[in-house]
Design a protein around this motif. Structure first.
Motif: not given
Ligand SMILES: Nc1ncnc2c1ncn2[C@@H]1O[C@H](COP(=O)(O)OP(=O)(O)OP(=O)(O)O)[C@@H](O)[C@H]1O
Length: 981
Positions: A213-215, A226-228, A230-235, A278-283, A324-326, A328-330, A551-553
């Motif tokens: 339960v990520i939210y 961020n669950p890192f 796939d969680v089955q809560i979309y669609g 960075s990597g928290a899941g914003k994008t 920090r993130n594979d 990452a939005s720059r 971008y985050g702090f």
């Molecule tokens: N809701 C989600 N469900 C599954 N995986 C997720 C979810 N949110 C994020 N992730 C995973 O975490 C990774 C990093 O998320 P994301 O790129 O959105 O971070 P970010 O906060 O935008 O980072 P940055 O500031 O570096 O761009 C994603 O590539 C994805 O693998």
């Protein structure tokens, strides 16, 4: 590295709660053995202003200690005179400073926070209670982690605690905090926690996260961990569930849904502000929100598909693998989705901020450049590869310097094909796509251009190899011109210009500056093309939902100019957050005369002053220093130390270093490269060469730079690196940020805080410290505290009376909105502590509006039931009457017809078929079943007339129904009766 409020400060809030409960107990409100109560609600002392009472300029209210204190300006003046100092729980005051800029309209903001009135902390009695009842407490271990336990005994300042793992330890009492009962484990909203303290919040989120339960909610803020995986809560199913309000657990869909509904209902623009490190899941979160809005506002034109596809393009060109993130939005991104009057998406506009172009030429070990380079090398069709003279990624210096060419689980070739599809959907023409790919290849080849020393070691020549030939070919210039541009620098004197040969480092810098310039210009151009394609059509309503993913702090071991800009942007966003969730909220209570004890929060205005003050702020000093040709990074650092030391957020360090105390923690910066990055120069010879290239894109990019160099009176000035008329990067960034804040201020914000649960990007791993730092830096506990003790629902007296007034019965129903509102609240037994009446609005605590809405719904359903019955009865009555009329008419016609048929005179008028039939059958005239055409027609006309009359009757009845007040009142009465039954 992040720093936040000290634990003792956070702990204080829960102690404060306990004290309140103790106070109540002492006052005899509760028997001795009752557990500490929920946080005390301020008792309502709602004043009931007269209906037409306006707010006097200097109206007075009593503060909690009974001393009359003039609010607003008077209040502020008093506190200024008393000279309070900034501090966590003390008063923080920012003087009005004429030199501080603000993106908000009007004067610079003055920020004041009154001290929170907290009694002396006394945990002792509570500890006794916890011991007696063997209730759980949180115990902080030496490692800093919190663990559940029960207190066995206390002695002096110490307590013996039996931990849940069986160990028994001795700890200081201050290391203990009350734990929530088991029934509250994993609650949806942190507001529901009885004891609001760090360990309770942390472990509540952890318990949810362990079940995927990520939210969760923290009052109005959505927390997304961020669950890192796939969680089955979309669609579609989930979209439908949230759309139809069948699901109510916290979700991005729920946030997007409220934004959409509020936009439609209140005709107000909305914004969804997503933040996190960075990597928290914003994008990802932004994409999920966009998907929901596309499902809600998708129309026939299919523009929503194009909008969704923009993510793929922007990620390819603006995202990269970092440590920090594979992905990452720059760059920062604001996407504004426009809606038509019918609530359908009719276009969108993307604004981007501060692309990190340094990544094009320089990479840290283990990181990658922008995804698009690897995707192009891996996925381009052979024809294209041939045309661009493309090789494998490993053959390009810009890509192979960091020993990282691939990302686990990512197929760059497949991504390239997806990108091509996305470009097609967004309608970037094939020709333009080819131009884009040539520019990318040109950048890669530029990076492979190398130099050799000539004459003495100081000067260089460009090596004439395939890199030079290919780069020149792709740019549309001659190799000779390119060689010259990369090895010679033109200096403009008073009367003439002279060519100066570059040193090796200068030549490398010039080459990299070219590559960075081309890439950044290409990125901006691509965003322009996307915006053209998504341009809003004529059906726009002016209403929009903006999604901000910025971008985050950032805080690394070595922090440079880029980190400073990113962290500055985060300070601005934090202020927006503070403003809406703490400041404006509390100001509104004060101004509307609501009885309210101020809640303290961490204000970051001082840090913003450090950046924005003129002439002695960081950005201004940097700009001034950038204009001195003799300045260097060391003189810059000295300037900072000389002028900024008075600001409490600035800390001088040795050499080129300095630190800034950001809201999220202290960051150490190194001024190396600051001046160069701020100046962002491109030698004049480069611009001239770019303008003369046959490649149209390069010509366009060059013309944009020339425009920047133009003086306000439109006369062009000489482009020379010695002339710095071009706005510096820092100042440009500040301008963009102010524009962004203006945009956000014009909308109603919805906040999403993304949390990174671990630094290894692994599913199922929850690092308590890391999460805690993030929760602290965004002030989650404070948000919950304010929301919990505040009044999240508010309506003007008129709105409230209009919506619920009709629920009142009887003759003595008051007429003025204020009295009517109060009467409604009393009628439905809303407890006095659950609402307050302000001068203009009714304020309700969480959950109260749902109660009233339920009543309203019940009554309306009763009314509709009666209406249905009434209308049905009327309709049946009229139908029967009409039927009788028609049948009567039909019978009359038939009789007439029979008479007509019996008349031999008329037999010739018979339809030939009828005549034939009549003769053939030899029946009597009275037995004839088929009527003459004329008569059929007459009956049909009469039937149609009947229908028409029926319709008329219907609409008349309907009108009468709506207008007839007497009827309506009796219906309402019936509805009430039905409900009561
Ligand atoms: N809701 C989600 N469900 C599954 N995986 C997720 C979810 N949110 C994020 N992730 C995973 O975490 C990774 C990093 O998320 P994301 O790129 O959105 O971070 P970010 O906060 O935008 O980072 P940055 O500031 O570096 O761009 C994603 O590539 C994805 O693998």
């Amino acid at each position: 590295m992040m720093v936040s409020a000290s634990p003792s400060l956070i702990a204080r809030s829960s102690l404060e709660e306990m004290l309140d409960s103790l106070r109540r107990r002492d006052e005899g409100e509760k028997p001795k053995e009752l557990p500490p109560a929920l946080p005390a609600r301020p008792t309502s002392k709602a004043r009931l202003p007269s209906a037409r009472r306006s707010l006097p300029n200097n109206f007075k209210v009593e503060d909690a200690e009974g001393s009359p204190e003039c609010l607003s300006s008077l209040n502020k003046r008093k506190e200024r005179d008393s000279g309070f100092k900034a501090g966590h729980f003390g008063v923080k005051r920012m003087d009005k400073d004429q030199n501080v800029e603000s993106p908000y309209d009007g004067a610079p903001e003055e920020c004041q926070i009154r001290p929170e009135k907290i009694g002396k902390s006394d945990w002792d009695d509570n500890i006794g209670y916890f011991i007696n009842k063997k209730l759980h407490v949180w115990c902080r271990l030496r490692s800093g982690l919190w663990e559940l336990g029960t207190i066995q005994s206390t002695s002096g300042d110490e307590a013996i605690v039996s931990l849940s793992d069986g160990n028994v330890i001795k700890v200081c009492r201050v290391e203990l905090l009350p734990a929530n009962p088991d029934v509250l484990e994993g609650v949806d909203d942190l507001m529901q926690l009885s004891y609001l303290n760090e360990p309770s919040v942390l472990y509540n989120l952890q318990s949810r996260y362990s079940q995927d339960v990520i939210y969760s909610k923290a009052g109005p803020v959505l927390i997304a961990i961020n669950p890192f995986k796939d969680v089955q809560i979309y669609g579609d199913d989930f979209v439908t569930a949230y759309r139809q309000k069948l699901a109510d657990i916290p979700h991005v869909y729920a946030i997007a849904d409220s934004a959409y509904n509020e936009m439609i209902r209140d005709d107000v623009n909305q914004s969804i502000i997503i933040s996190g490190e960075s990597g928290a899941g914003k994008t990802e979160t932004a994409k999920i929100a966009m998907q929901y809005l596309a499902a809600l506002g998708g129309g026939s034109c299919g523009i929503e598909h194009a909008i969704l596809q923009t993510s793929c393009i922007l990620e390819a060109f603006g995202n990269a693998k970092t440590s920090r993130n594979d992905n990452a939005s720059r760059f920062g991104k604001l996407i504004e989705i426009h809606f038509s009057t019918l609530g359908k998406i009719c276009g969108a506009e993307i604004e981007t901020f501060f692309l990190d172009k340094s990544r094009v030429a320089r990479l840290e070990d283990g990181e990658r450049s922008y995804h698009i380079f690897y995707q192009l090398c891996a996925g381009a069709p052979s024809m294209l590869k041939e045309k661009l003279k493309l090789k494998r990624a490993s053959e390009y210096k810009y890509l192979n310097q960091s020993n990282c060419l691939a990302i686990d689980g990512v197929d760059d070739a497949e991504k390239f094909h997806m990108l091509m599809e996305a470009l097609d959907i967004v309608r970037v023409s094939k020709k333009d796509q080819e131009h884009v790919f040539s520019m990318l290849a040109a950048v890669l080849w530029l990076g492979n251009i190398s130099f050799q020393a000539t004459e003495n070691e100081n000067h260089v020549e460009v090596l004439a190899d395939e890199a030079l030939t290919n780069a020149a070919m792709l740019m549309g210039c001659s190799s000779q011109d390119l060689m010259l541009a990369l090895s010679v620098h033109e200096i403009h004197g008073a009367n003439a210009s002279i060519d100066k040969r570059l040193t090796l480092q200068q030549a490398i810098d010039a080459r990299d500056a070219w590559a960075k310039f081309i890439y950044a210009s290409l990125f901006d151009w691509l965003v322009e093309q996307i915006n053209k394609s998504l341009a809003v059509g004529k059906c726009r309503s002016g209403r929009s939902i903006s999604i901000l993913d910025i971008y985050g702090f950032e805080s690394f071991q070595k922090n440079s100019f880029e980190q400073m800009c990113i962290n500055y942007a985060n300070e601005r966003l934090q202020q927006h957050f503070n403003r809406h969730l703490f400041k404006l909220e509390q100001e509104e209570y004060e101004l509307d005369g609501v009885d309210w004890t101020k809640v303290d929060f961490e204000d970051n205005q001082e840090c913003l002053n450090l950046f924005e003050k003129r002439p002695l702020g960081l950005l201004s000093l940097l700009d001034v220093e950038s204009n001195f040709s003799k300045a260097n990074d060391l003189t810059l650092a000295d300037k900072f130390k000389q002028h900024l030391n008075a600001n409490s957020c600035f800390k001088a360090e040795r050499g080129r270093a300095f630190s800034i105390r950001h809201h999220a923690g202290e960051v150490l910066y190194d001024t190396s490269g600051f001046l160069e990055k701020n100046r962002d120069p491109l030698p004049s010879v480069s611009i001239q060469l770019l303008s003369s290239c046959s490649c149209q894109l390069l010509q366009l990019f060059a013309s944009k730079v020339v425009k920047q160099f133009q003086k306000p009176d439109n006369t062009s000035c000489q482009i020379n690196s010695l002339d710095p008329p071009k706005p510096s990067t820092g100042i440009k960034f500040k301008g963009q940020l102010f524009k962004l804040m203006h945009h956000l201020e014009g909308s109603r914000p919805h906040f999403i805080r993304c949390i990174k649960p671990n630094s290894k990007q692994l599913p199922g791993v929850y690092e308590v410290d890391l999460v805690l730092q993030q929760l602290r830096c965004c002030g989650i506990l404070e948000v919950v505290r304010i929301t919990r003790s505040g009044y999240p629902t508010r309506m003007t007296h008129q709105e409230f009376a209009g919506r619920y007034g009709f629920l009142l019965l009887g003759a003595g129903v008051p007429q003025d909105p204020l009295s009517l509102s109060i009467a409604v609240l009393k009628q439905f037994n809303v407890l006095p502590e659950m609402y307050q009446i302000g001068y203009t609005k009714v304020y309700l605590r969480t959950g109260q509006i749902a109660l009233l809405e339920d009543k309203r719904k019940q009554v309306l359903q009763g009314i509709i039931g009666i209406q249905k019955y009434f209308r049905g009865n009327q309709a049946r009555h009229h139908f029967h009457k009409l039927k009788e009329d028609v049948l009567g008419e039909k019978a009359g016609r038939r009789a007439g017809a029979r008479e007509t048929l019996d008349d031999p005179q008329n037999s010739k008028k018979l339809h030939p078929e009828n005549a034939k039939f009549k003769q053939k059958a030899g029946r009597k005239n009275s037995e004839v079943k088929v009527l003459p055409i004329k008569i059929c027609h007459q009956i049909w006309q009469s039937f149609k007339g009947g229908c028409f009359r029926l319709k008329q009757l219907w609409s008349e009845r309907k009108r009468k129904m709506l207008n007839c007040r007497g009827n309506y009142d009796s219906l309402r009465q019936d509805g009430q009766n039905m409900m009561q039954r």
